[in-house]
Design an enzyme around this catalytic site. Structure first.
Site, mmCIF file in Angstrom:
data_model
loop_
_atom_site.group_PDB
_atom_site.id
_atom_site.type_symbol
_atom_site.label_atom_id
_atom_site.label_comp_id
_atom_site.label_asym_id
_atom_site.label_seq_id
_atom_site.Cartn_x
_atom_site.Cartn_y
_atom_site.Cartn_z
ATOM 1 C CG ASP A 175 -4.747 4.599 1.447
ATOM 2 O OD1 ASP A 175 -5.789 4.738 0.974
ATOM 3 O OD2 ASP A 175 -4.453 4.348 2.463
ATOM 4 C CE LYS A 218 -7.829 6.743 3.778
ATOM 5 N NZ LYS A 218 -6.459 6.252 3.545
ATOM 6 N NE ARG A 244 1.519 2.037 13.248
ATOM 7 C CZ ARG A 244 0.473 2.846 13.499
ATOM 8 N NH1 ARG A 244 1.294 3.731 14.687
ATOM 9 N NH2 ARG A 244 -0.785 2.729 13.456
ATOM 10 C CG ASP A 268 -12.104 17.942 -6.166
ATOM 11 O OD1 ASP A 268 -13.269 18.813 -6.625
ATOM 12 O OD2 ASP A 268 -11.071 18.557 -6.114
ATOM 13 C CE LYS A 271 -2.299 1.641 3.775
ATOM 14 N NZ LYS A 271 -2.340 3.167 3.610
ATOM 15 C CB THR A 287 -11.222 3.600 11.458
ATOM 16 O OG1 THR A 287 -9.991 4.006 10.940
ATOM 17 C CG2 THR A 287 -11.981 2.673 10.782
HETATM 18 O O1 C5P Z 1 0.788 0.606 11.292
HETATM 19 P P1 C5P Z 1 -0.776 0.158 10.798
HETATM 20 O O2 C5P Z 1 -0.814 -1.570 10.585
HETATM 21 O O3 C5P Z 1 -1.491 0.702 11.855
HETATM 22 O O4 C5P Z 1 -1.009 0.750 9.577
HETATM 23 C C1 C5P Z 1 -2.368 0.741 8.711
HETATM 24 C C2 C5P Z 1 -2.213 1.296 7.711
HETATM 25 O O5 C5P Z 1 -3.720 1.483 7.018
HETATM 26 C C3 C5P Z 1 -1.806 2.894 7.643
HETATM 27 O O6 C5P Z 1 -1.440 3.233 6.366
HETATM 28 C C4 C5P Z 1 -2.979 3.613 7.868
HETATM 29 O O7 C5P Z 1 -2.987 4.863 7.567
HETATM 30 C C5 C5P Z 1 -3.900 2.874 7.216
HETATM 31 N N1 C5P Z 1 -5.522 2.986 7.491
HETATM 32 C C6 C5P Z 1 -5.791 2.727 8.755
HETATM 33 N N2 C5P Z 1 -7.205 2.830 9.162
HETATM 34 C C7 C5P Z 1 -7.867 3.247 8.096
HETATM 35 C C8 C5P Z 1 -7.371 3.443 6.927
HETATM 36 C C9 C5P Z 1 -6.184 3.404 6.460
HETATM 37 O O8 C5P Z 1 -5.165 2.446 9.533
HETATM 38 N N3 C5P Z 1 -9.346 3.485 8.161
#
Ligand code: C5P
Length: 238
Positions: free
Chosen positions: A60, A62, A216, A65, A33, A124
Site C-alpha cells: 500500500d 499509494k 488495530r 506522479d 498489508k 477518507t
Molecule cells: O488499525 P486500523 O484497522 O484502523 O488500520 C487500517 C489500515 O488501513 C491502516 O493501515 C490505515 O492506514 C489503512 N487505511 C485506512 N483508511 C484508508 C486507507 C487506508 O484506514 N482510507
C-alpha cells in the site's frame, strides 16, 4: 484454507514486530498489508519474508506522479512479488492507464502473474473542510469518489480502496468484477481509534467489499489470533 478476504495491516516500523504477529496468527491469516511506515523503515525484505512464509501482500504505497514515473515504479515493485499495488486516482486517467498497461506488458514479458492494481479515490481522512479548501466546494465529495472509481475502471485498474460508506454505490456503479478493498473495520465492542467512517466486518462484506483491511482490532487485541478468528467467523457465511 484460510479466508483470504481478511487483510491484516502491518503498521509497524520494526521487522521483529512483523515476524511476531505473523507467526502468532499462523495459518489463520493469509493476506497482509505493508504500508509506507513499514516499507520505508524495513524495506523490500519484509515483502520477501512474507512471500517466503506463503503469505499474500498488499503493498500500500499509494503512488502518485507523472505516468511514466508511476508505471516504472510499479514495475519495480512488481518484481518484489506483491499481489496488490495501488496508485492515487487523482493522478488522472492517463497516469492510471499508462500504469495498468505497462504493468500488464511487463508481467507478460516476465511470465509472471500481474499484481492487481487498485486506486485510492478520495482519502477518507479528507473532510468537507479540507475538500472546500482544495477548491472543490461545488462538487459533492461522494460524487467525486464514484467518478474516480469509474475512471479507474475505465483506465483498466482492477478496483479501489473505499470506506465502508462508499462501497455500496461503487459496487452498483462498477459491477461485480471490480475489487473493493475496505479499511475502517471495527468488530462489535472494539475501539474506534482515529477512524470515523467505520463498519462491522459483516456489514462491509454485505455492502460489497471483497477484502477487509483490519489493523488495530487485531494487532492491539489481547489475543490477536482469536480476534482474527472472530472476524472470520462473522463473515464466513457471507
Ligand atoms: O488499525 P486500523 O484497522 O484502523 O488500520 C487500517 C489500515 O488501513 C491502516 O493501515 C490505515 O492506514 C489503512 N487505511 C485506512 N483508511 C484508508 C486507507 C487506508 O484506514 N482510507
Amino acid at each position: 484454507m484460510a479466508d483470504e478476504r481478511l487483510i491484516v495491516a502491518l503498521d509497524f516500523h520494526n521487522f521483529d514486530d512483523v515476524k511476531n504477529l505473523v507467526n502468532e496468527l499462523g495459518d489463520t491469516v493469509v493476506y497482509y498489508k505493508v504500508g509506507m511506515e513499514l516499507f520505508y523503515s524495513v524495506g523490500a525484505q519484509v515483502v520477501d519474508w512474507l512471500k517466503s512464509q506463503g503469505k499474500k501482500v498488499f503493498l500500500d504505497l499509494k503512488l502518485n506522479d507523472i505516468p511514466n514515473t508511476v508505471a516504472g515504479g510499479l514495475c519495480s515493485l512488481m518484481t518484489l512479488g506483491a499481489d496488490i499495488l495501488n496508485v492515487h486516482a487523482s493522478g488522472g486517467y492517463t497516469m492510471m492507464k499508462t500504469a495498468a498497461d505497462r504493468l500488464h506488458e511487463e508481467a507478460a514479458k516476465r511470465g509472471i502473474i500481474c499484481p492487481k492494481l487498485i486506486a485510492i479515490t478520495v482519502l477518507t481522512s479528507v473532510d468537507q473542510n479540507d475538500w472546500n479548501n482544495m477548491g472543490y466546494r461545488e462538487i459533492p465529495m461522494a460524487e467525486q469518489v464514484v467518478r474516480f472509481a469509474k475512471l479507474a475502471q475505465f483506465a483498466g485498474l482492477d478496483g479501489v480502496v473505499s470506506s465502508p460508506q462508499e462501497s455500496r454505490v461503487i459496487r452498483e456503479q462498477c459491477g461485480n468484477d471490480f475489487l473493493i478493498v475496505t479499511p475502517g473495520i471495527r468488530p462489535a465492542g472494539s475501539d474506534i481509534d482515529d477512524q470515523s467512517r467505520i463498519s462491522l466486518p459483516s456489514y462491509a462484506i454485505r455492502d460489497g467489499a471483497n477484502y477487509l483491511v483490519v489493523g488495530r482490532p487485531i494487532r492491539s487485541a489481547e489475543n490477536p489470533k482469536q480476534a482474527a478468528l472472530d472476524i472470520l467467523e462473522e463473515i464466513k457465511d457471507l
